[in-house]
Design an enzyme around this catalytic site. Structure first.
Site, PDB file in Angstrom:
ATOM      1  N   LYS B 115       0.809  -1.223   0.000  1.00 32.12           N
ATOM      2  CA  LYS B 115       0.000   0.000   0.000  1.00 32.12           C
ATOM      3  C   LYS B 115       0.844   1.275   0.000  1.00 32.12           C
ATOM      4  O   LYS B 115       0.499   2.236  -0.665  1.00 32.12           O
ATOM      5  CB  LYS B 115      -0.928  -0.007   1.215  1.00 32.12           C
ATOM      6  N   LYS B 157      -2.913   2.140   9.150  1.00 27.49           N
ATOM      7  CA  LYS B 157      -3.153   0.931   8.340  1.00 27.49           C
ATOM      8  C   LYS B 157      -1.867   0.152   8.142  1.00 27.49           C
ATOM      9  O   LYS B 157      -0.799   0.732   8.002  1.00 27.49           O
ATOM     10  CB  LYS B 157      -3.640   1.337   6.932  1.00 27.49           C
ATOM     11  N   GLY B 163      -8.402  -6.133   4.242  1.00 27.53           N
ATOM     12  CA  GLY B 163      -9.459  -6.770   5.018  1.00 27.53           C
ATOM     13  C   GLY B 163      -9.611  -6.260   6.440  1.00 27.53           C
ATOM     14  O   GLY B 163     -10.195  -6.925   7.274  1.00 27.53           O
ATOM     15  N   GLY B 164      -9.111  -5.069   6.697  1.00 35.03           N
ATOM     16  CA  GLY B 164      -9.350  -4.472   8.015  1.00 35.03           C
ATOM     17  C   GLY B 164      -8.368  -4.889   9.094  1.00 35.03           C
ATOM     18  O   GLY B 164      -8.392  -4.361  10.203  1.00 35.03           O
ATOM     19  N   HIS B 207     -17.342   4.767  -1.031  1.00 35.65           N
ATOM     20  CA  HIS B 207     -16.329   3.951  -1.688  1.00 35.65           C
ATOM     21  C   HIS B 207     -16.753   3.813  -3.147  1.00 35.65           C
ATOM     22  O   HIS B 207     -17.760   3.192  -3.442  1.00 35.65           O
ATOM     23  CB  HIS B 207     -16.254   2.582  -0.993  1.00 35.65           C
ATOM     24  N   HIS B 234     -15.924  -3.583   6.841  1.00 37.51           N
ATOM     25  CA  HIS B 234     -15.037  -3.459   5.673  1.00 37.51           C
ATOM     26  C   HIS B 234     -15.322  -4.506   4.604  1.00 37.51           C
ATOM     27  O   HIS B 234     -14.543  -4.677   3.681  1.00 37.51           O
ATOM     28  CB  HIS B 234     -13.567  -3.515   6.073  1.00 37.51           C
ATOM     29  N   GLU B 274      -9.606   1.940  -6.642  1.00 40.22           N
ATOM     30  CA  GLU B 274     -10.556   2.295  -5.590  1.00 40.22           C
ATOM     31  C   GLU B 274     -10.284   3.714  -5.094  1.00 40.22           C
ATOM     32  O   GLU B 274      -9.136   4.074  -4.830  1.00 40.22           O
ATOM     33  CB  GLU B 274     -10.427   1.322  -4.406  1.00 40.22           C
ATOM     34  N   ARG B 291      -7.062  -7.586  -9.980  1.00 39.53           N
ATOM     35  CA  ARG B 291      -7.799  -8.821 -10.258  1.00 39.53           C
ATOM     36  C   ARG B 291      -9.191  -8.464 -10.777  1.00 39.53           C
ATOM     37  O   ARG B 291      -9.568  -7.294 -10.808  1.00 39.53           O
ATOM     38  CB  ARG B 291      -7.955  -9.619  -8.960  1.00 39.53           C
TER      39      ARG B 291
END
Lengths: 165, 491
Positions: B115, B157, B163-164, B207, B234, B274, B291
């Site tokens: 990320k 994060k 996935g949180g 989102h 999430h 996103e 993906r």
């Protein structure tokens, strides 16, 4: 003939009052409601009139539950095998469900047993059936022997549930 | 390309296989022992069993999958979503084995999987990112100083996360040190890497993601957006396209940013950019998913294109299938994820035997399902059973169609979230398009509203477990229900 159901903290009893025309009575605590629909015994999908509207339904029975989809919402009922329900049904109905042979008698007359203890094992239609004590209690009379062939409906034993069970 | 191995299970395996077959390709399924008679396993031309081990030694076992491809002489692998779909090492090994990986290049997957690096890259490419810190200096003092610079509330994060996990919201400076420690611990446990990134926490964003395709030579196109704000922990549960929050100008600005993002990495094949969209219309790059997305069908509905077909065409080296001027958005599509979970009991995953299964029908209704009547839903995999997609000329038409289609869906034997989804769609705030990521925290979703009395009465119509009616026709004898009270089959 009654079905005992449980949903959340609610206990409901369903009774068939009349077959033709169909009339079903539902009891929930002190309240009673009756439903009458032009359905036939065994219809597991169809539509019923509810508050002046026709809505579709689907009913499926699985081992421990009833699944009812009504007007697009699915409600799941647990079959209520709670203590009281079992005790109510007891009424010394330990009869053979079909003709068969007694394979094993696991208790003696006067035996004090716990809930779930095997009392008698029977073989019928090439399958073994186990008769278990539904609650703690006492076998007050025994009327079968190992190896014996019994008729359908034969009362195998008498059982007395423990008073506070 | 003649034969494709689909390295996945459930609804997505089936969905990918269908397109392969339409394109004249034969398909190989891989399945664990639990899945050997699942619809997707039965659909394939060939089936390779992966044993009964945990996911790690079945669907995630790269050697097993590659051996299956060799043994069946497959010349391409489609990874679906989840499992190995974003595993750069697997994509690399597939390529090195001389097979085609139907997806992006492994180098891009590697970059976008981190990320922090991804965010730095996008920032450099001129894509707006959430104000934050994603530096390599992970010293507590540095992180604390940066947190104060960005301003609270702040989001911590895991850099390698998803996935949180390893994600914390910190509302004030005094709580930062403790929350940082927790996030680092979670990140380390989940990903073996305790590096974190800091971001300004947007109070109640939407989102919104853009579907992109790249030809691998620096040219990319977009297929409009999907709004996926309705989430629970999430986890997306309802998605729609187009987003009710975007006007023409904002859509164009975001689409341009998404295409720029994809082109900046010479993106190949299907991907998703996103974004978080704030109430004032400002938007920020969140991450890139390398993906096919779970929710890709809604894009297919509004554009009319089969995204898996596009993936395969691009993987074959045929370039982008359409010129951007040919791609238009028409109507509105909504997707609901049907999970085996119990909304009345903390959404706990449910297992069981699907005793009755009825799919909804009608124009504009699409059910991408991994189950059928008689399926066993076990504890081994994700509880996603099926995706229901509704398409209409307008948002309201799609919403109304979805509510009715959910109502037509019957799944007995396993508890599902179908009623819950229906009540979310029927909620006035959803109807008004007020879909933000905190929707489910803000609004109480009514539980089941069916008439319990009437439903209870209908159980009298049910059949016994041996096919006998509950109330036998001969009233003089006790029915099987009564008899089975004390008698139990010796299973």
């Amino acid at each position: 003939m009654k079905l005992k159901l449980k949903r959340g903290g609610e206990h409901l009893t369903v009774a068939l009052r009349q077959r033709e025309p169909l009339c079903i009575e539902v009891t929930n605590g002190e309240m009673v409601r009756q439903f009458s629909w032009p359905l036939r015994d065994g219809d597991t999908a169809g539509r019923v009139e509810l508050d002046g509207r026709f809505v579709t339904f689907w009913v499926t029975e699985t081992r421990d539950r009833f699944w009812v989809t009504l007007d697009g919402e699915t409600i799941v009922f647990e079959k209520d095998r709670g203590r009281q329900a079992v005790a109510d049904e007891l009424s010394n109905d330990f009869t053979a469900p079909m003709p068969g042979r007694i394979v094993q008698v696991a208790v003696v007359e006067g035996a004090v047993v716990r809930a779930g203890d095997v009392l008698v094992v029977m073989e019928a239609m090439k399958m073994e059936h186990r008769i278990e004590a539904p609650t703690a209690g006492k076998v007050t009379a025994l009327r079968c022997k190992e190896g014996e062939l019994v008729e359908q409906g034969y009362a195998l034993l008498d059982f007395e549930a423990e008073a506070n069970s | 390309m003649k034969k494709v191995l689909v390295a996945n299970r459930g609804e997505i395996a089936l969905r990918v296989m269908r397109t392969c077959r339409e394109m004249g390709l034969s398909v190989v399924a891989v399945a664990s022992e639990y899945d050997r008679s699942a619809p997707f396993a039965k659909f394939a031309d060939e089936l390779v069993l992966l044993g009964s081990g945990p996911t790690l030694s079945t669907y995630l076992d790269q050697d097993l999958i590659l051996n299956a491809a060799r043994a069946t002489r497959a010349d391409a692998i489609h990874p679906g979503y989840g499992f190995l779909s974003e595993n750069a090492a697997f994509a690399r090994r597939t390529e090195e084995a001389g097979l085609t990986f139907i997806g992006p290049r492994w180098q891009t997957m590697e970059l976008m999987g981190l990320k922090r690096e991804a965010k730095l890259h996008m920032e450099a490419a001129g894509v707006p990112v959430v104000p934050g810190y994603s530096g390599s200096d992970q010293d507590v003092a540095t992180l604390t100083r940066e947190a104060e610079r960005i301003g609270f509330p702040i989001l911590v994060k895991a850099s390698a996360g998803g996935g949180g996990k390893g994600m914390r919201v910190v509302h004030e400076a005094s709580a930062f040190a403790a929350e940082l420690q927790t996030a680092k611990r979670e990140a380390s446990a989940a990903f073996g890497n305790d590096a974190v990134i800091l971001e300004r926490y947007l109070a109640d964003p939407r989102h919104v993601e853009f579907q992109v395709f790249g030809d691998g030579t620096g040219r990319a196109i977009h297929l409009f957006e999907r709004e996926c704000s309705i989430q629970r922990r999430h986890q997306k549960i309802i998605e729609e396209a187009p987003s009710p929050a975007l006007n023409k100008a904002l859509r164009q600005r975001m689409a341009e940013a998404a295409v720029r993002a994809a082109e900046s990495v010479n993106y190949l094949n299907a991907g998703t950019i996103e974004f978080l969209v704030d109430a004032d219309g400002s938007f920020y790059f969140l991450e890139m998913n390398t993906r096919l997305q779970v929710e890709h069908p809604i894009t297919e509905m509004i554009t009319g294109f089969d995204l898996v077909r596009w993936q395969i065409e691009i993987a074959k080296g045929n370039g982008l299938p359409q010129d951007p001027s040919q791609i238009t958005c028409r109507g509105h599509a909504i997707e609901c994820r049907i999970y085996a979970e119990d909304p009345a009991n903390s959404f706990l995953p449910q297992t069981g035997y699907v005793a009755r299964y009825v799919e909804p029908k009608g124009w504009g209704v699409r059910m991408d399902s991994g189950i059928e009547q008689g399926s066993e839903v076990g504890v081994h995999y994700d509880p996603l059973l099926a995706k229901l997609i509704a398409f209409g000329a307008s948002r309201e038409e799609a919403r109304s169609k979805m509510i009715h289609a959910l109502g037509e869906t019957v799944i007995h034997g396993v508890k599902t979230n179908i009623s819950f989804l229906r009540h979310v769609l029927a909620h006035a705030a959803f109807e008004a398009g007020e879909t933000t990521t905190h929707f489910l925290q803000r609004h109480d979703i009514p539980s089941n509203t069916a008439d319990t009395w009437c439903a209870a009465a209908l159980t009298a119509m049910g059949q016994g477990e041996h096919g006998a009616h509950v109330f036998s026709s001969e009233t003089s004898q006790p029915g099987p229900w009564e008899r089975m009270g004390q008698w139990r089959l010796n299973a």
